[in-house]
Scaffold this active site. Structure first.
Site, mmCIF file in Angstrom:
data_model
loop_
_atom_site.group_PDB
_atom_site.id
_atom_site.type_symbol
_atom_site.label_atom_id
_atom_site.label_comp_id
_atom_site.label_asym_id
_atom_site.label_seq_id
_atom_site.Cartn_x
_atom_site.Cartn_y
_atom_site.Cartn_z
ATOM 1 N N VAL A 1 0.827 -1.215 0.000
ATOM 2 C CA VAL A 1 0.000 0.000 0.000
ATOM 3 C C VAL A 1 0.862 1.267 0.000
ATOM 4 O O VAL A 1 0.628 2.196 -0.776
ATOM 5 C CB VAL A 1 -0.932 0.016 1.223
ATOM 6 C CG1 VAL A 1 -2.099 0.913 0.980
ATOM 7 C CG2 VAL A 1 -1.408 -1.370 1.555
ATOM 8 N N HIS B 1 -29.240 8.022 -9.884
ATOM 9 C CA HIS B 1 -28.593 8.125 -11.198
ATOM 10 C C HIS B 1 -28.287 9.585 -11.491
ATOM 11 O O HIS B 1 -29.123 10.435 -11.217
ATOM 12 C CB HIS B 1 -29.541 7.567 -12.261
ATOM 13 C CG HIS B 1 -28.993 7.726 -13.656
ATOM 14 N ND1 HIS B 1 -27.995 6.915 -14.148
ATOM 15 C CD2 HIS B 1 -29.302 8.611 -14.638
ATOM 16 C CE1 HIS B 1 -27.714 7.293 -15.395
ATOM 17 N NE2 HIS B 1 -28.499 8.322 -15.712
HETATM 18 P P1 NAI Z 1 2.737 -3.990 2.928
HETATM 19 O O1 NAI Z 1 2.757 -5.153 3.817
HETATM 20 O O2 NAI Z 1 1.445 -3.478 2.409
HETATM 21 O O3 NAI Z 1 3.649 -4.281 1.642
HETATM 22 C C1 NAI Z 1 5.008 -4.641 1.742
HETATM 23 C C2 NAI Z 1 5.444 -5.247 0.419
HETATM 24 O O4 NAI Z 1 6.852 -5.372 0.433
HETATM 25 C C3 NAI Z 1 4.863 -6.632 0.170
HETATM 26 O O5 NAI Z 1 4.298 -6.655 -1.120
HETATM 27 C C4 NAI Z 1 6.086 -7.544 0.318
HETATM 28 O O6 NAI Z 1 5.987 -8.706 -0.478
HETATM 29 C C5 NAI Z 1 7.198 -6.628 -0.144
HETATM 30 N N1 NAI Z 1 8.547 -6.988 0.329
HETATM 31 C C6 NAI Z 1 8.907 -7.389 1.581
HETATM 32 N N2 NAI Z 1 10.236 -7.622 1.627
HETATM 33 C C7 NAI Z 1 10.735 -7.352 0.395
HETATM 34 C C8 NAI Z 1 12.048 -7.393 -0.196
HETATM 35 N N3 NAI Z 1 13.123 -7.746 0.496
HETATM 36 N N4 NAI Z 1 12.186 -7.051 -1.487
HETATM 37 C C9 NAI Z 1 11.107 -6.677 -2.218
HETATM 38 N N5 NAI Z 1 9.860 -6.616 -1.713
HETATM 39 C C10 NAI Z 1 9.673 -6.937 -0.433
HETATM 40 O O7 NAI Z 1 3.532 -2.849 3.729
HETATM 41 P P2 NAI Z 1 3.649 -1.292 3.504
HETATM 42 O O8 NAI Z 1 3.266 -0.908 2.124
HETATM 43 O O9 NAI Z 1 4.998 -0.940 4.018
HETATM 44 O O10 NAI Z 1 2.551 -0.730 4.492
HETATM 45 C C11 NAI Z 1 2.627 -0.996 5.909
HETATM 46 C C12 NAI Z 1 1.279 -0.965 6.541
HETATM 47 O O11 NAI Z 1 0.722 0.332 6.507
HETATM 48 C C13 NAI Z 1 0.313 -1.886 5.842
HETATM 49 O O12 NAI Z 1 0.000 -2.919 6.737
HETATM 50 C C14 NAI Z 1 -0.884 -1.078 5.533
HETATM 51 O O13 NAI Z 1 -2.038 -1.678 6.041
HETATM 52 C C15 NAI Z 1 -0.659 0.265 6.212
HETATM 53 N N6 NAI Z 1 -1.017 1.312 5.252
HETATM 54 C C16 NAI Z 1 -2.324 1.407 4.872
HETATM 55 C C17 NAI Z 1 -2.708 2.319 3.919
HETATM 56 C C18 NAI Z 1 -4.114 2.365 3.502
HETATM 57 O O14 NAI Z 1 -4.955 1.790 4.174
HETATM 58 N N7 NAI Z 1 -4.447 3.045 2.415
HETATM 59 C C19 NAI Z 1 -1.746 3.226 3.304
HETATM 60 C C20 NAI Z 1 -0.405 3.000 3.740
HETATM 61 C C21 NAI Z 1 -0.081 2.084 4.705
#
Ligand code: NAI
Ligand code: FAD
Length: 462
Positions: free
Chosen positions: A179, A441
């Site tokens: 995200v 609509h």
């Molecule tokens: P995330 O868990 O959404 O995504 C992390 C991504 O990094 C995954 O796709 C994973 O496979 C990848 N990854 C992990 N290690 C890696 C590596 N060594 N090399 C390449 N890719 C790798 O975490 P993110 O985006 O950091 O967000 C953290 C939290 O913040 C999330 O749990 C989310 O729920 C929350 N958040 C929510 C938002 C929303 O509701 N709109 C907006 C921003 C954050």
């Protein structure tokens, strides 16, 4: 006698909402916050500043891509990064001050400083001890680190640094297609950066309905995103012209490099519980550092509860808020409840992505007999007029009972429209219930009704 009925540690969406609900229920309440302002990650360095930058850059993008098509011609807006940052900060300040006002209104004491729990029933704030009959830990989360990567918040940044950049990087490399990576990547892609996202898995936004993931990847690709999938990042080193990211392609083990001006590390977040003294208290945590709780947010230490990003479950502001309300009601002797099956998730890209309930993959894996109703925004008059015909609504319903099991939307205002399905699911509604509800609509929401119709007799406009 204890000083307070409840002391909440942390004033993020979990903690401040919990404190307000406790006060509303007549409990003498204090909330400890170590930051200079209330609101936690969400208001200070998360949801709110990111949405401000997404809004500003979305309008810029709209002006560049669609204005001329509607006969709006003339000088295109130029970007003043400092002014955009000032706008973002004013939005943050306005919101964090709003929480201060709510604390005063509800007679909640803000204990300024960092808290520890020297013993059950006691909270120490920068050395001063306060007694509390109940303690709620809402200490939130912080960005996870990645081995081989040193964050300086200038050229190698977490989301916090990415929200503060003083100039637009020419080349932004994002590690992680989750995200944060896609939202902050969108901000800088719209500002003209060349954005490359390096993702460990073979698809973006893991865990979401796969059809939606594919559609989102295609759309972001059209907006200039480059995706390197199936790539394990091994490290980031300082190069001549900026940081260089090294990754190993999982399909052939080849090691590749990509140069950047700024690298955003967005590989997830982990619970933040430093300095609370959990170990000395014997408070149980999981192997991922999440505080262990039972179904009523009670830890293994009597009188101490935990909520939000610090415990298991999706790291979302509204999940933390709901737990804050529920734990306050539990402490007040009521029946606090959170329906974890109906927590929406939204990605604020353009188009937006929103989902609730089960994905098609989860239903398949569970052997559930389901049906799918889909409707493309191309069949929605309002979306077409707004050049927002990309995307679709997908509703999943039980094959025998027609009960709605989940919904996944990629398209305009998806993050608002999903709530119609949330309410339907809370009431145990069928797809036919949604389909037979009159929808105004021309609205984007008609696409939800059409998808519900497609679960039964068929959509009208497809
Ligand atoms: P995330 O868990 O959404 O995504 C992390 C991504 O990094 C995954 O796709 C994973 O496979 C990848 N990854 C992990 N290690 C890696 C590596 N060594 N090399 C390449 N890719 C790798 O975490 P993110 O985006 O950091 O967000 C953290 C939290 O913040 C999330 O749990 C989310 O729920 C929350 N958040 C929510 C938002 C929303 O509701 N709109 C907006 C921003 C954050
Ligand atoms: P937090 O908001 O992290 O708050 C915890 C607070 O506790 C902090 O202010 C911290 O200073 C304080 N604290 C910690 N320990 C102590 C201590 N010992 N003493 C005193 N104070 C302490 N979620 C969404 O739902 N929608 C979004 O659009 C969204 N966008 C996001 C964008 C970004 C860039 C990021 C990073 C996150 C985003 N999130 C979003 C996730 C959301 O911010 C979190 O899920 C939410 O803030 C969790 O709330 P919380 O109350 O559990 O913790």
């Amino acid at each position: 006698m204890a000083d307070y009925d409840v002391i909440v540690i942390g004033a993020g969406p979990g903690g401040y909402v919990c404190a307000i609900r406790c006060a509303q229920l007549g409990l003498k309440t204090a909330c400890v916050e170590g930051r200079a302002t209330l609101g936690g990650t969400c208001l200070n360095v998360g949801c709110i500043p990111s949405k401000a930058l997404l809004h500003a850059t979305e309008l810029l993008h709209e002006s560049e891509v669609n204005f001329a098509k509607m006969g709006l011609v003339g000088a295109a807006p130029k970007v003043d990064v400092a002014a955009m940052q000032a706008y973002k900060q004013s939005v943050v300040d306005n919101n964090t001050k709003g929480i201060e006002f709510l604390f005063k209104k509800n007679k909640i004491d803000w204990l300024k400083g960092w808290a520890s729990i020297p013993a059950p029933g006691k909270v120490s704030v920068d050395g001063t001890e306060h007694g509390a009959r109940n303690i709620v830990i809402a200490s939130g989360s912080e960005a996870s680190s990645l081995p081989g990567v040193t964050i300086d918040e200038k050229t190698v940044v977490t989301s916090t640094g990415a929200l503060e950049l003083t100039s637009i990087p020419k080349r932004l490399v994002v590690i992680g297609a989750g995200v944060i990576g896609l939202e902050m990547g969108s901000v800088y892609a719209r500002l003209g950066a060349e954005v490359t996202v390096v993702e460990f898995l073979e698809e973006i936004t893991p865990g979401m309905d796969v059809e939606i993931c594919k559609a989102l990847r295609k759309t972001l690709g059209k907006q200039g995103f480059n995706f390197v999938l199936g790539a394990a990042v091994q490290g980031v080193a300082a190069g001549k012209g900026g940081p260089v990211v090294t990754y190993k392609l999982r399909k052939d083990d080849s090691v590749q490099e990509i140069a950047a001006d700024v690298v955003l590390v967005a590989t997830g977040r982990r619970p933040f519980t430093d300095g609370l003294g959990l170990e000395a208290l014997g408070l149980a945590v999981t192997e991922r550092g999440q505080i262990r709780t039972d179904a009523h947010w009670r830890t293994n230490v009597p009188g101490i509860y935990a909520i939000g990003d610090a415990i298991a479950g999706p790291m979302l502001a509204h999940k933390a808020e709901d737990e804050g309300v529920a734990v306050a009601e539990t402490i007040a002797g009521q029946h606090g409840h959170v329906n974890y099956g109906v927590i929406p998730g939204v990605i604020y890209t353009t188009p937006e992505v929103a989902s609730v309930g089960q994905t098609e993959e989860q239903l398949k894996a569970a052997g559930h007999d389901y049906k799918v109703g889909k409707f493309p925004f191309m069949g929605n008059a309002r979306a077409k007029a707004y050049f927002l015909g990309d995307g679709f609504v997908k509703i999943l319903a039980d094959k025998a009972t027609d009960r709605v099991l989940g919904a996944h939307i990629i398209g305009p205002a998806a993050g608002d429209m999903i709530h119609e399905i949330c309410v339907a699911m809370e009431f145990g509604a069928s797809a036919e219930d949604v389909a037979r509800t009159c929808h105004a609509h021309p609205t984007f929401s008609e696409a939800v009704r059409e998808a519900a119709l497609a679960c039964g007799g068929g959509a009208i406009h497809a």
